[in-house]
Design an enzyme around this catalytic site. Structure first.
Site, mmCIF file in Angstrom:
data_model
loop_
_atom_site.group_PDB
_atom_site.id
_atom_site.type_symbol
_atom_site.label_atom_id
_atom_site.label_comp_id
_atom_site.label_asym_id
_atom_site.label_seq_id
_atom_site.Cartn_x
_atom_site.Cartn_y
_atom_site.Cartn_z
ATOM 1 N N TYR A 95 48.149 -8.762 -73.618
ATOM 2 C CA TYR A 95 47.179 -7.602 -72.990
ATOM 3 C C TYR A 95 45.787 -8.078 -73.153
ATOM 4 C CZ TYR A 95 44.820 -3.257 -71.948
ATOM 5 O OH TYR A 95 44.079 -2.196 -71.430
ATOM 6 N N ASP A 130 41.627 -14.853 -76.619
ATOM 7 C CA ASP A 130 41.580 -13.410 -76.881
ATOM 8 C C ASP A 130 41.598 -12.979 -78.234
ATOM 9 O OD1 ASP A 130 41.143 -10.634 -76.760
ATOM 10 O OD2 ASP A 130 42.543 -10.459 -74.967
ATOM 11 N N LYS A 184 37.044 -4.843 -80.592
ATOM 12 C CA LYS A 184 37.291 -3.662 -81.682
ATOM 13 C C LYS A 184 36.322 -3.884 -83.087
ATOM 14 C CE LYS A 184 41.586 -3.215 -79.633
ATOM 15 N NZ LYS A 184 42.538 -3.875 -78.908
#
Ligand SMILES: *Cc1c(COP(=O)(O)O)cnc(C)c1O
Length: 432
Positions: free
Chosen positions: A145, A240, A268
């Site tokens: 994702y 990522d 994050k």
């Protein structure tokens, strides 16, 4: 069952005004058969809902809260910054400070651009790679994702997988056709695609440690193959690390596995719980970004002073804790060992995966190496275990496709209590 009366009522009210009653799908507790606890506050490793239940939290806002909730130094830095206004839309010293700080921790990020979410980071990194190479196609891995950008919502993990919609409606065929997909950890399949189309592929994007099909580690040689093949075809390799950055190790999966990507996406943790993310990498590629180059990308709130301050303070606090990585990994292993023992005792087959302070379990007899394996794990056992844990005040991600997180604030007592809870929860899973 614990009392969730107020959360239940709040959820009904929220559903009148918001799709699913939430602002991000997995928060709605799909398939779990109970309302999501509405949260009132959190401190350290504990989170409290509006019914007054306090839980041990292994969600950590889905990754950012590595120091624990409401860390005093982070909160005080944010408050101090807020007194000078919450946004200017003009350059500040703090933005250079976070750029230098991130470069010192991730040397492969020679130049960086701050954005507001992981989604923006990956979308923008792909645009940069396309501008740099002049190619259209990208390659991603099934079950990874990378946020909800159109070209990345093809065979996606996380909420997209939880809801059984790895390919989102609303993405045009034209966009989807430029996204090639191949299984994670399958080196021959990856090489075959590169051999066939490598010189048309602008970028290969990967979660170097996957965290959105459950927690799945790269097999030996997988990341090496990505590096070799992309170098061979002039394709940009994008790591990522929005989730695994600062988790697999403080210096990311790239340092742990000794693989240097051309570009990296972070998010994050670098916002310390406020909305901040970033993409960056080799100077030549970043030279394509406006105003230096012709790839346009901008943001009203990008480099926001509060978010940047929270990020700087979080990273600095982390760097000041001696042996942080080792200690976080030890806490995580202790918890997983206890959970595994509880599963063995109840006769429930369980696979445990850990990468530093990110971790996950699969109700499965065989190891999980890719999205297909993850889908084959036992969903009924997960649900029974999850609900029993919630009932015993352990707060977990409500989907087997998500990863859990250890924070610096978790105590030995938290871990012991979470293991004790699992003894009962695994008995429930055994009956499911
Ligand atoms: C969370 C996540 C994203 C998306 O970040 P948002 O801030 O939710 O848009 C992208 N990539 C990975 C690996 C993630 O875990």
């Amino acid at each position: 069952m614990i009392d969730l009366q107020k959360s239940k009522a709040a959820f009904e009210e929220a559903r009148k005004f918001m799709p699913g009653g939430v602002n991000s799908p997995v928060r709605s507790y799909p398939h779990m058969g109970c309302p999501p606890p509405f949260i009132a506050s959190a401190k350290g490793s504990h989170i409290t809902d509006i019914d007054g239940n306090t839980y041990i939290d292994y969600v950590g806002s889905w990754g950012p809260m590595i120091l624990g909730h409401a860390h005093p130094a982070v909160i005080s830095a944010i408050c101090k910054a807020a007194e000078n206004s919450t946004s200017y839309g003009a350059p500040t010293l703090k933005e250079t400070e976070i750029a230098e700080l991130i470069h010192s921790v991730y040397p492969s990020i020679e130049k960086i651009r701050m954005v507001n979410s992981g989604t923006e980071a990956t979308m923008s990194a792909l645009r940069a790679a396309r501008g740099y190479t002049g190619r259209d196609k990208i390659l991603k891995f099934e079950g990874c994702y990378h946020g909800h950008g159109d070209s990345l919502l093809v065979k996606a993990g996380s909420g997209a997988a939880t809801f059984g919609k790895p390919d989102s409606a609303g993405v045009t065929k034209g966009t989807a056709k430029d996204t090639l997909v191949t299984p994670y950890n399958d080196i021959p399949a990856f090489k075959a695609i590169m051999d066939a189309e490598g010189d048309e592929i602008a970028a290969v994007i990967v979660e170097p440690v996957a965290g959105n099909m459950g927690c799945v580690l790269p097999v030996p040689g997988f990341l090496e193959a990505l590096r070799e093949e992309t170098a061979k075809y002039g394709t940009v390799l994008i790591f990522d690390e929005v989730m695994c950055g600062f988790r697999t190790s403080s210096h990311g999966a790239q340092s742990f596995y000794h693989i240097h990507p051309d570009m990296t996406c972070l998010g994050k943790i670098i916002g310390g719980g406020l909305p901040a993310a970033a993409y960056g990498g080799r100077k030549e590629i970043m030279a394509c970004i406006a105003p230096d180059g012709s790839v346009y990308q901008a943001g009203t709130l990008s480099g926001n002073p509060l978010a940047v301050t929270a990020g700087i303070e979080t990273i600095r606090q982390m760097m000041n804790i001696p042996d942080l990585d080792k200690k976080l990994a030890e806490k995580t292993s202790a918890l997983l060992e206890g959970w595994k023992e509880s599963a063995d005792k109840a006769g429930v087959p369980l696979i445990c995966h850990q990468s530093g302070s990110m971790f996950g379990i699969f109700f499965s007899e065989k190891d999980v190496l890719n999205y297909q394996d993850s889908c084959e794990a036992n969903a009924a056992q997960f649900k029974a275990w999850f609900l029993s844990m919630l009932d015993q005040h352990v707060y977990l991600a409500p989907s087997p496709f998500e990863t859990l997180f250890m924070s610096w604030a978790h105590t030995d007592e938290d871990i012991e209590r979470s293991i004790a809870a699992s003894r009962k929860a695994m008995e429930e899973a055994a009956k499911a």
